[in-house]
Design a protein around this motif. Structure first.
Motif, PDB file in Angstrom:
ATOM      1  N   ASP A   1       7.386  -6.200 -10.039  1.00 25.19           N
ATOM      2  CA  ASP A   1       6.005  -5.456  -9.653  1.00 25.19           C
ATOM      3  C   ASP A   1       5.376  -5.011 -10.952  1.00 25.19           C
ATOM      4  OD1 ASP A   1       4.276  -3.953  -8.074  1.00 25.19           O
ATOM      5  OD2 ASP A   1       5.812  -2.456  -7.209  1.00 25.19           O
TER       6      ASP A   1
ATOM      7  N   SER B   1       5.696   2.307 -11.209  1.00 30.44           N
ATOM      8  CA  SER B   1       5.827   1.633  -9.737  1.00 30.44           C
ATOM      9  C   SER B   1       7.054   1.952  -9.042  1.00 30.44           C
ATOM     10  CB  SER B   1       5.819   0.022  -9.687  1.00 30.44           C
ATOM     11  OG  SER B   1       6.747  -0.520 -10.463  1.00 30.44           O
TER      12      SER B   1
ATOM     13  N   LEU C   1       9.523   6.189  -0.134  1.00 31.46           N
ATOM     14  CA  LEU C   1      10.857   6.360   0.564  1.00 31.46           C
ATOM     15  C   LEU C   1      11.384   7.392   0.983  1.00 31.46           C
ATOM     16  CD1 LEU C   1      12.560   2.925  -0.845  1.00 31.46           C
ATOM     17  CD2 LEU C   1      11.248   3.234   1.171  1.00 31.46           C
TER      18      LEU C   1
ATOM     19  N   HIS D   1       7.833  -3.076  -2.944  1.00 33.30           N
ATOM     20  CA  HIS D   1       8.369  -2.736  -4.028  1.00 33.30           C
ATOM     21  C   HIS D   1       9.945  -2.915  -3.906  1.00 33.30           C
ATOM     22  CE1 HIS D   1       9.080  -0.881  -8.097  1.00 33.30           C
ATOM     23  NE2 HIS D   1      10.131  -0.504  -7.420  1.00 33.30           N
ATOM     24  N   ALA D   2      10.185  -1.820  -2.872  1.00 36.11           N
ATOM     25  CA  ALA D   2      11.765  -1.779  -2.580  1.00 36.11           C
ATOM     26  C   ALA D   2      12.471  -3.112  -2.253  1.00 36.11           C
ATOM     27  CB  ALA D   2      11.922  -0.946  -1.183  1.00 36.11           C
TER      28      ALA D   2
ATOM     29  N   ASP E   1      18.153  -7.784  -6.708  1.00 36.27           N
ATOM     30  CA  ASP E   1      19.405  -7.395  -7.035  1.00 36.27           C
ATOM     31  C   ASP E   1      20.440  -8.415  -6.220  1.00 36.27           C
ATOM     32  OD1 ASP E   1      21.211  -5.199  -7.691  1.00 36.27           O
ATOM     33  OD2 ASP E   1      21.969  -5.379  -5.688  1.00 36.27           O
TER      34      ASP E   1
ATOM     35  N   LEU F   1      17.799   1.189  -5.738  1.00 39.45           N
ATOM     36  CA  LEU F   1      16.586   1.382  -6.562  1.00 39.45           C
ATOM     37  C   LEU F   1      17.013   2.461  -7.793  1.00 39.45           C
ATOM     38  CD1 LEU F   1      13.549   1.390  -3.859  1.00 39.45           C
ATOM     39  CD2 LEU F   1      14.162  -0.339  -5.461  1.00 39.45           C
TER      40      LEU F   1
ATOM     41  N   PHE G   1      13.005  -5.523  -5.278  1.00 44.06           N
ATOM     42  CA  PHE G   1      13.946  -5.418  -6.130  1.00 44.06           C
ATOM     43  C   PHE G   1      15.445  -5.424  -5.234  1.00 44.06           C
ATOM     44  CE2 PHE G   1      10.424  -4.049  -8.482  1.00 44.06           C
ATOM     45  CZ  PHE G   1      10.539  -4.599  -9.782  1.00 44.06           C
ATOM     46  N   LEU G   2      15.427  -5.101  -3.955  1.00 41.78           N
ATOM     47  CA  LEU G   2      16.567  -5.514  -3.221  1.00 41.78           C
ATOM     48  C   LEU G   2      16.912  -7.150  -3.239  1.00 41.78           C
ATOM     49  CD1 LEU G   2      16.113  -2.888  -0.268  1.00 41.78           C
ATOM     50  CD2 LEU G   2      17.827  -2.570  -2.520  1.00 41.78           C
TER      51      LEU G   2
END
Lengths: 499, 499
Positions: free
Chosen positions: A240, B40, B48, A20-21, A28, B25, A24-25
């Motif tokens: 996601d 999510s 994290l 997920h991280a 971005d 995030l 989205f990184l």
């Protein structure tokens, strides 16, 4: 006490948090990040990617997979466990130094390529590219060796990363039929259509085009409480659960390409959104493979958005938001949007020429990875195949020939065939689902698409990775991917202009 | 072989990669994410955060800190090691079950508060809030016990999380002077200014306001290749090296508040951008504390943007982008933007009233955490102090009284004083830096601010966390935070209207 399978589920859920991280990184980086952020972002992504790899290849995972193989599991859990195994195996079968070496060579090659393409510098590119090819061959052999019996050739082991579950033998046979029948059809279409498909020119303000894309997405089932539309250099989709992000790109002198890209990415997002909740965060719950993913995006773009009745329904919205288009009738816009004109560039290719660009690349990359040709042979083969399939020459024109794509620069061999397998699958699914709805054109003409979403949900989206792509095709259409449907569709759309 | 200190550096760099992911995030969640992404995203952030906590409190870190304490280190490395220790200690000194319990109670209390505030429901709020207070007291005692001798009271241990290095005794003494001298000054200003500070009304298109904010940021030194401006419900700033993200918020019937918020957040971003590269990713390289952070944002907002000569310089840009403002002269706009009107709501308060709102909260939270008052006593104390400091009543008006802020709902006791310590520091720094530039008003009148950035870079930004906030104040201004400068500035700006 938690079983081995339960422990695996917990581990894969934890991995999905890192994914997920990373997702989205990446989003971005491509959509929002200012250039100054490159270094800190690259470092963060590298660290999270390493952490993900370490957690996935932790020796305990292999132990749990072995243990779960001996557990009494339900049919579904067995498939889920197999998908976990595949995911683990893909990550664990390569030595770390090979992964680092390929990553470095790919980065050098891709970076150099950006200028070499502009400068038509094949010789410069070849120097870096040879290393990418060598390491990709090593990777292919390692992947093949790790799963004896699964892959007939080294290339099949790379193909499996993208066209998961497909074999190069099946794809070759499928493409051979297309290669034989598509070129004469293409000539016939070009001759028949002539100049009626002029370009749709004008000045189209971008804020208006954004509204238009948003309206199109809503009709195509996109839920803006669960996603966004943005802009990027290359349209893409990611996200996601509950948060699908798609992008398109706008030009003020063009409005159809942005809408096509929007429809395309909305198809990808629809598939992702339709994946079953019950398997979320598990390998079994992810999209089946790229051949199926592309079938959904292309079905939304080509079979829905560009269907005459749907486009006619949507044209008043185009006219209203972009008044300059009022000089074009629905028929003009349809002809402009379905223009057929063989050219040198794959990403600009029409629906009819596109497979020929892909077949050319598939044949070259297959032979390159299997070692029957060398990197230095590519330009001559490219020119020869472009002549044979599309009647065009690329001699000494590397920029518009073998240097045009990014895929090979970073060693993504095995990706290209997914575009055309997706196109064939999309048409085959559409042919089947409209066969059950004889009045589908009436529905399209009023923007009613629920029967399409519902059919796709049942037959494709809800199955996620619980079956192979060919199994899903066979279950939903009665047969495996068969190019006959695509050829028939091309005739109906581009010669008979039926829809 | 790598020394213990080197190994710590490597570990803190790895932690900073996770912090990078969490930072962006969070930014995405507040600025971009559609509501469907909440679940999510929350799961990913929780995972994290847990991973970060585990890596930071790994027993090996304590061992390395001990070992590094015995190493022969440079002066700078010693400070760096101490900052690492503080970071580790803050995370390691609390039992996991206390952290979870407080996080849960805070989440319940904050969630409930959103409706309770609207409904003026103090009794409902109190039920949840008591648990937050209990757990925060436990936390304060645990933090105090972990560092014997460092904190005079339990409250000081919480204060140290935000106003790091400051003591409640020093802040109390500072605030007592303000509390005595500010109310009569406030009455004098309100009487003197009367109605000349009318509201600046009109219709101000948001796309124009965005351009205006962008222009202001550029003049205030913001580099758009290393950052972005976006919108969010509550303006904030965040980011990482090379990528500072700030937000503001716009209303079509107002244009000054958005510009103030933009200037404010640009000050935060300027500080972050100015932190030294050599210490990047290490605790010594982070911003000193929130008292210094707020001094930078308030200096940009109040002392630069709202300075008469600067605003006069900027007004033609306002007039040009928002033609409806042309009916207001530079003087009208300055008066409108520096309106003084005591009210019930802290976040709407002017520069003169604001400290009184903060002092009230500081006194209550200090006594609450130290156990000399109880949560149930708050409304009566609030009403009493509002009368004493601002001459306003809040009896039974919890919504506009003690339920107005989010800070206490999630147990962030110790944060409030940073706003006013920041305001005092900002003025004191500004007074010093303009003393060396007798013609500063001429520079401001042409938008030349380089001497300000350069002074702040030397005295504040480049020092990061290498010294305490009071050390930085003393080194740069010749004395610790002293409210005399603020009181003098208030007279000059609001009574004499000098700048």
């Amino acid at each position: 006490m938690a079983s081995a399978y339960d422990k695996l589920v917990e581990r894969f859920i934890q991995l999905s948090r890192l994914e997920h991280a990373l997702t989205f990184l990446h989003w971005d980086q491509l959509v929002m990040m200012p250039p100054g952020g490159r270094k800190s972002r690259a470092e963060a992504i590298a660290a999270l990617t390493t952490a993900h790899h370490q957690q996935l290849t932790d020796p305990a995972v292999e132990g749990l997979l072995d243990e779960a193989a001996g557990q009494s599991l339900s049919h579904e859990q067995n498939i889920s466990r197999d998908e976990m195994f595949k995911t683990w195996q893909r990550a664990a079968c390569l030595p770390d130094d090979l992964v680092s070496a390929k990553s470095l060579a790919a980065s050098v090659c891709e970076h150099g390529w950006r200028a070499q393409r502009t400068n038509n510098d094949w010789a410069g590119f070849l120097t870096n590219f040879k290393e990418v090819v060598n390491l990709s061959r090593t990777e292919a052999h390692a992947r093949q060796a790790a799963q004896p019996g699964r892959y007939a050739t080294p290339y099949d082991a790379l193909l499996d990363l993208f066209c998961t579950g497909e074999s190069s033998e099946f794809i070759s046979a499928t493409f051979n039929e297309l290669k034989e029948k598509l070129p004469p059809l293409l000539s016939e279409i070009v001759a028949a259509r002539g100049d009626q498909t002029a370009k749709l020119a004008g000045f189209f303000p971008i804020d208006r085009q954004k509204k238009l894309s948003t309206k199109l997405m809503t009709i195509l089932g996109f839920d803006f409480t669960g996603g966004r539309l943005d802009e990027s250099n290359h349209p893409f989709s990611t996200g996601d659960r509950g948060d699908q992000r798609i992008t398109t790109r706008y030009r003020t002198d063009e409005f159809i390409d942005a809408l096509k890209a929007t429809a395309h990415e909305t198809g990808h997002a629809g598939y992702e959104k339709g994946l079953p909740q019950k398997w979320s965060s598990l390998p079994i719950g992810t999209a089946c493979n790229i051949c199926i993913h592309e079938s959904q995006s292309l079905l939304f773009e080509k079979q829905i958005f560009l269907a005459k009745p749907f486009l006619s329904f949507f044209v008043p919205t185009i006219h209203s938001l972009l008044p300059e288009t009022k000089r074009y009738s629905a028929d003009d816009i349809w002809h402009g949007a379905t223009r057929v004109a063989p050219g040198l560039i794959r990403i600009e290719a029409d629906e009819v020429s596109y497979p020929l660009h892909v077949i050319l690349r598939f044949e070259i990359e297959r032979d390159l990875i299997n070692g029957t040709i060398e990197a230095a042979d590519i330009p001559a083969l490219w020119d020869e195949k472009m002549q044979a399939y599309l009647g065009l020459r690329t001699e000494n024109d590397y920029r518009n020939g073998c240097l045009q794509d990014i895929h090979w620069t970073d060693g993504s061999f095995g990706y290209f065939p997914a575009y055309t397998m997706g196109a064939l699958n999309g048409v085959q699914l559409f042919t089947t689902l409209t066969r059950d709805q004889p009045h589908w054109q009436n529905h399209f003409a009023t923007g009613e698409l629920d029967f399409v979403f519902s059919w796709l949900h049942t037959h494709i989206w809800s199955r996620a990775s619980s079956a192979s792509s060919q199994q899903i095709m066979a279950d939903s259409t009665g047969e495996q991917t068969n190019p006959t449907h695509f050829l028939e569709y091309v005739k109906q759309r581009y010669i008979d202009e039926k829809f």
